[in-house]
Design an enzyme around this catalytic site. Structure first.
Site, mmCIF file in Angstrom:
data_model
loop_
_atom_site.group_PDB
_atom_site.id
_atom_site.type_symbol
_atom_site.label_atom_id
_atom_site.label_comp_id
_atom_site.label_asym_id
_atom_site.label_seq_id
_atom_site.Cartn_x
_atom_site.Cartn_y
_atom_site.Cartn_z
ATOM 1 N N THR A 114 -6.029 3.291 16.658
ATOM 2 C CA THR A 114 -7.046 3.961 17.472
ATOM 3 C C THR A 114 -7.210 5.378 16.931
ATOM 4 O O THR A 114 -6.374 6.256 17.167
ATOM 5 C CB THR A 114 -6.592 4.009 18.953
ATOM 6 O OG1 THR A 114 -6.191 2.689 19.334
ATOM 7 C CG2 THR A 114 -7.680 4.513 19.863
ATOM 8 N N TYR B 164 13.604 -1.400 14.038
ATOM 9 C CA TYR B 164 14.890 -1.900 13.534
ATOM 10 C C TYR B 164 15.118 -3.295 14.082
ATOM 11 O O TYR B 164 14.647 -3.634 15.173
ATOM 12 C CB TYR B 164 16.040 -0.962 13.951
ATOM 13 C CG TYR B 164 15.955 -0.547 15.401
ATOM 14 C CD1 TYR B 164 16.523 -1.325 16.392
ATOM 15 C CD2 TYR B 164 15.249 0.596 15.768
ATOM 16 C CE1 TYR B 164 16.412 -0.968 17.723
ATOM 17 C CE2 TYR B 164 15.125 0.962 17.104
ATOM 18 C CZ TYR B 164 15.708 0.175 18.068
ATOM 19 O OH TYR B 164 15.576 0.520 19.387
ATOM 20 N N GLY C 274 15.108 1.754 11.007
ATOM 21 C CA GLY C 274 15.466 2.859 11.885
ATOM 22 C C GLY C 274 16.824 2.847 12.576
ATOM 23 O O GLY C 274 17.019 3.603 13.535
ATOM 24 N N LYS D 114 7.002 8.130 26.437
ATOM 25 C CA LYS D 114 7.478 9.453 26.002
ATOM 26 C C LYS D 114 6.519 10.586 26.385
ATOM 27 O O LYS D 114 6.953 11.695 26.681
ATOM 28 C CB LYS D 114 7.729 9.454 24.496
ATOM 29 C CG LYS D 114 8.947 8.620 24.146
ATOM 30 C CD LYS D 114 9.269 8.610 22.695
ATOM 31 C CE LYS D 114 10.500 7.727 22.503
ATOM 32 N NZ LYS D 114 10.888 7.557 21.132
HETATM 33 P P1 NDP Z 1 4.029 4.094 21.711
HETATM 34 O O1 NDP Z 1 3.770 2.930 22.585
HETATM 35 O O2 NDP Z 1 3.965 5.460 22.271
HETATM 36 O O3 NDP Z 1 2.999 4.055 20.462
HETATM 37 C C1 NDP Z 1 2.775 2.856 19.768
HETATM 38 C C2 NDP Z 1 1.972 3.132 18.505
HETATM 39 O O4 NDP Z 1 1.920 1.924 17.728
HETATM 40 C C3 NDP Z 1 0.518 3.546 18.760
HETATM 41 O O5 NDP Z 1 0.123 4.478 17.785
HETATM 42 C C4 NDP Z 1 -0.224 2.211 18.600
HETATM 43 O O6 NDP Z 1 -1.569 2.349 18.195
HETATM 44 C C5 NDP Z 1 0.558 1.599 17.462
HETATM 45 N N1 NDP Z 1 0.427 0.132 17.405
HETATM 46 C C6 NDP Z 1 0.889 -0.765 18.326
HETATM 47 N N2 NDP Z 1 0.601 -2.021 17.912
HETATM 48 C C7 NDP Z 1 -0.040 -1.910 16.731
HETATM 49 C C8 NDP Z 1 -0.594 -2.861 15.817
HETATM 50 N N3 NDP Z 1 -0.524 -4.174 16.043
HETATM 51 N N4 NDP Z 1 -1.172 -2.404 14.671
HETATM 52 C C9 NDP Z 1 -1.231 -1.068 14.433
HETATM 53 N N5 NDP Z 1 -0.756 -0.122 15.257
HETATM 54 C C10 NDP Z 1 -0.145 -0.540 16.397
HETATM 55 O O7 NDP Z 1 5.454 3.818 21.034
HETATM 56 P P2 NDP Z 1 6.470 4.884 20.424
HETATM 57 O O8 NDP Z 1 5.674 5.855 19.641
HETATM 58 O O9 NDP Z 1 7.381 5.393 21.468
HETATM 59 O O10 NDP Z 1 7.361 3.963 19.437
HETATM 60 C C11 NDP Z 1 6.816 3.427 18.234
HETATM 61 C C12 NDP Z 1 7.885 2.653 17.473
HETATM 62 O O11 NDP Z 1 8.898 3.522 16.975
HETATM 63 C C13 NDP Z 1 8.605 1.589 18.312
HETATM 64 O O12 NDP Z 1 8.770 0.438 17.509
HETATM 65 C C14 NDP Z 1 9.947 2.205 18.596
HETATM 66 O O13 NDP Z 1 10.963 1.253 18.772
HETATM 67 C C15 NDP Z 1 10.176 3.005 17.304
HETATM 68 N N6 NDP Z 1 11.092 4.116 17.521
HETATM 69 C C16 NDP Z 1 12.303 4.082 16.884
HETATM 70 C C17 NDP Z 1 13.195 5.103 17.046
HETATM 71 C C18 NDP Z 1 14.499 5.049 16.337
HETATM 72 O O14 NDP Z 1 15.378 5.835 16.688
HETATM 73 N N7 NDP Z 1 14.667 4.211 15.334
HETATM 74 C C19 NDP Z 1 12.912 6.262 17.908
HETATM 75 C C20 NDP Z 1 11.591 6.209 18.474
HETATM 76 C C21 NDP Z 1 10.747 5.161 18.316
HETATM 77 P P3 NDP Z 1 -2.765 2.526 19.280
HETATM 78 O O15 NDP Z 1 -2.819 3.997 19.587
HETATM 79 O O16 NDP Z 1 -3.943 2.023 18.547
HETATM 80 O O17 NDP Z 1 -2.399 1.688 20.463
#
Ligand code: NDP
Length: 271
Positions: free
Chosen positions: A152, A214, A236, A65
């Protein structure tokens, strides 16, 4: 037939093709909508190829994104506010237009479930594209306070700096979080690896717990959070349908009836 798609990695789990096909069926439109896997290195090429071949619009999901924001030539207001993009289309002058519909999707789903944000203390877990996308919408609703917590920490601090013009954001480590927030929103992708974020579990005590993730049945996150006495748990699906409806509207100028589609998906997830 107009071609659309969703770009992400991983992308197999995406329900966007199903939702957009249901919208098209409801409105009598003829569209195709495919899943496209990419990598960060190939992302720009993937987008350009799709549009060069005549594609009309793309949804962008994790982890692209923020890359989609950088690639866009012009933006809608929500994308500009959040610096993240989940909807791309060709503008009339042949340039790529980016907008973010996640924030609106979240607000609509919360309201559909009679959850109102005004005056509430909100905890947002995660600092990726989805977290960024919803902050301007949360702010718009006059919440009392916003705390962002991310694995992070530097990325959460970057969010605080990037949104400083909009509002004050508290950044805390998971284990330093308070014992209660009115609403806890999971915007991490930890579900994908069957993990829960490392946080003080008392944050859920009496709270509304909203997982942007979801699945069929409970998500990993909700399954875990439910042990710590939240008042309501939601996942979601509704947000997914509402943000998709906003994308559909950007591309095709008609907004589908989301209630019917959400009910249909909910029935499927219960079976
Ligand atoms: P990104 O890849 O941009 O960000 C992922 C985030 O999750 C980062 O902050 C990352 O932390 C964190 N993360 C990943 N693994 C872990 C872990 N094991 N423990 C803690 N933190 C973790 O993804 P998006 O922001 O695009 O999407 C995030 C979620 O939201 C997804 O599951 C997506 O499906 C959902 N989503 C749902 C929507 C809906 O309409 N229902 C719409 C948009 C998103 P770090 O910075 O440390 O890597």
């Amino acid at each position: 037939m107009d071609a659309y798609g969703v770009v992400g990695n991983p992308i197999n789990h995406s329900k966007s093709p199903k939702i957009h096909h249901l919208f098209a069926e409801q409105l009598g439109h003829q569209i195709s909508y495919s899943k496209i896997e990419s990598s960060l290195e190939d992302f720009t090429q993937t987008i350009e190829l799709f549009f060069t071949k005549g594609g009309k619009g793309l949804n962008i999901t994790l982890p692209f994104k923020e890359a989609a924001f950088k690639l866009s030539d012009s933006y809608g207001q929500s994308a500009e506010n959040s610096q993240a993009v989940n909807t791309l289309s060709f503008s009339e002058d042949g340039r790529i237009y980016g907008e973010s519909t996640d924030g609106l999707g979240l607000l609509k789903d919360l309201e559909n479930n009679d959850i109102y944000l005004e005056g509430k203390e909100v905890l947002l877990l995660g600092s990726g594209g989805a977290a960024r996308s919803v902050i301007p919408s949360l702010h718009q609703k006059d919440i009392a306070g916003l705390t962002v917590c991310n694995r992070t920490k530097e990325k959460a601090i970057k969010i605080k700096e990037d949104f400083i013009h909009l509002r004050e954001i508290n950044v805390l480590d998971g284990l330093s979080l308070k014992n209660h927030y009115d609403i806890v929103i999971n915007a991490t992708s930890a579900n994908l690896s069957n993990e829960a974020p490392e946080i003080n579990p008392n944050v859920f005590d009496g709270s509304v717990c909203y997982d942007m993730g979801y699945t069929y049945g409970d998500t990993f996150f909700l399954n875990w959070a439910k042990k710590f006495n939240p008042s309501i748990c939601l996942q979601g699906w509704g947000m997914l349908v509402e943000q998709a409806a906003e994308s559909f509207y950007i591309w095709r100028g008609v907004r589908p009836d989301t209630e019917e589609i959400i009910l249909r998906l909910q029935k499927e997830t219960e079976n």
